[in-house]
Design an enzyme around this catalytic site. Sequence first.
Site, PDB file in Angstrom:
ATOM      1  N   GLU A 268       0.836  -1.197   0.000  1.00  0.00           N
ATOM      2  CA  GLU A 268       0.000   0.000   0.000  1.00  0.00           C
ATOM      3  C   GLU A 268       0.872   1.248   0.000  1.00  0.00           C
ATOM      4  O   GLU A 268       1.969   1.244   0.564  1.00  0.00           O
ATOM      5  CB  GLU A 268      -0.922   0.006   1.223  1.00  0.00           C
ATOM      6  N   HIS A 291      -7.918   1.202   2.179  1.00  0.00           N
ATOM      7  CA  HIS A 291      -7.761   0.722   3.556  1.00  0.00           C
ATOM      8  C   HIS A 291      -8.564   1.606   4.526  1.00  0.00           C
ATOM      9  O   HIS A 291      -8.053   2.136   5.508  1.00  0.00           O
ATOM     10  CB  HIS A 291      -6.285   0.720   3.965  1.00  0.00           C
TER      11      HIS A 291
END
Length: 408
Positions: A268, A291
């Site tokens: 990420e 997220h």
Amino acid sequence: MALSLQKDKIRFLLLEGLHDNALKVLKDAGYQNIENISHALDQDELIEKIKDAHFIGIRSRTQLTREVLEHAQKLIGIGCFCIGTNQVDLDAAREFGIPVFNAPFSNTRSVAELVLAEAIMLYRGIPEKNATVHRGGWGKSATNSHEVRGKTIGIVGYGSIGSQLSVLAESFGMKVIYHDVLTKLPLGNAVQVASLEELLSTADIVTLHVPELPSTRYMMKAEQFAHMKEGSYFINAARGTCVEIDDLTAVLESGKILGAAIDVFPKEPKSADEEFESPLRKFDNVILTPHIGGSTQEAQANIGLEVADKFVRYSDQGNTATAVNFPEVSIPFKEGTHRLLHIHKNVPGVLSQINRLFAEANINILAQSLMTEGDVGYLVMDVDYNDSTAALDQLKDVQETIRVRILF
């Protein structure tokens, strides 16, 4: 070794824009030396900032590696203001005598609501229809568009989030099956199935709610996707490392799975300025979110309260209940006493050595509790306030001591 610090000397470093509730809890408890930074720091900045911190509060972007913790000579507590703690080297923190706290339940509702909403949107084909309209098209069709009522949702991991999702899904008329490595009491009419393969082959929509463990690493790959029903859907709001993204990409390209919703990824971006890269970006029928499963104001408010309260309890009382990497000790204070917090290497004979030293020095222990975890032991003792200085001197002679603190 450390004597009790006055509260205005205890420094808190809070990163990544924690909710104001965290500051309120700390300030209401008498802590004012708080540095609150709205973003994560790179390693060099973090190493410099953490040198003088006694407590640090982070979310998911800050990486507390062994190297960083080696520079944190004053650090006595870490708070992960989220569910996950994989951004912290838990073994190194325990080795250095630092408990790590998190908020395992505060964002449960937020994640469960997001997953249910995604299930509804996938079944109505909303992601693809939305993309078409944004491009000027008008794909008005009922093809592959269904109600979720009567569909079977398969929940992998029946913990706090999975079980709450179970209740919400059933209230929408869905049939609920779940798989967990432990036998769990079902809520409502949910049914536990014996294996992951049985769940995958039965469920119309599969959703993951498992922790990040060696056993869950890439638990969903080509073999598992092959077990899923034709025309089913897949959701992952658990951990990015649970899914082999290339295998998910392949099964989406084949058309066997009609859509997916993914909130967590193996890799990420570290900041909003870094581009997110994923082969899943090419699919209109896949919901991609950054997220944010627990990123609601309600969840962040609850997390702020929960973790900051754990900071206060540890700083004020030595209470390590619910620490994820550390022996859990919690005993009530006794009037007229000072409390010693002794963190030591977990080897045989430490407790008997301490008790012998105290007896020889005529120090009476009024309360005592010892717990161990891994290579560390944590001993909490209350002694008469007149004896606390002598007690500290005795503890200095214990070779296995990692650190000791006195609370006045």
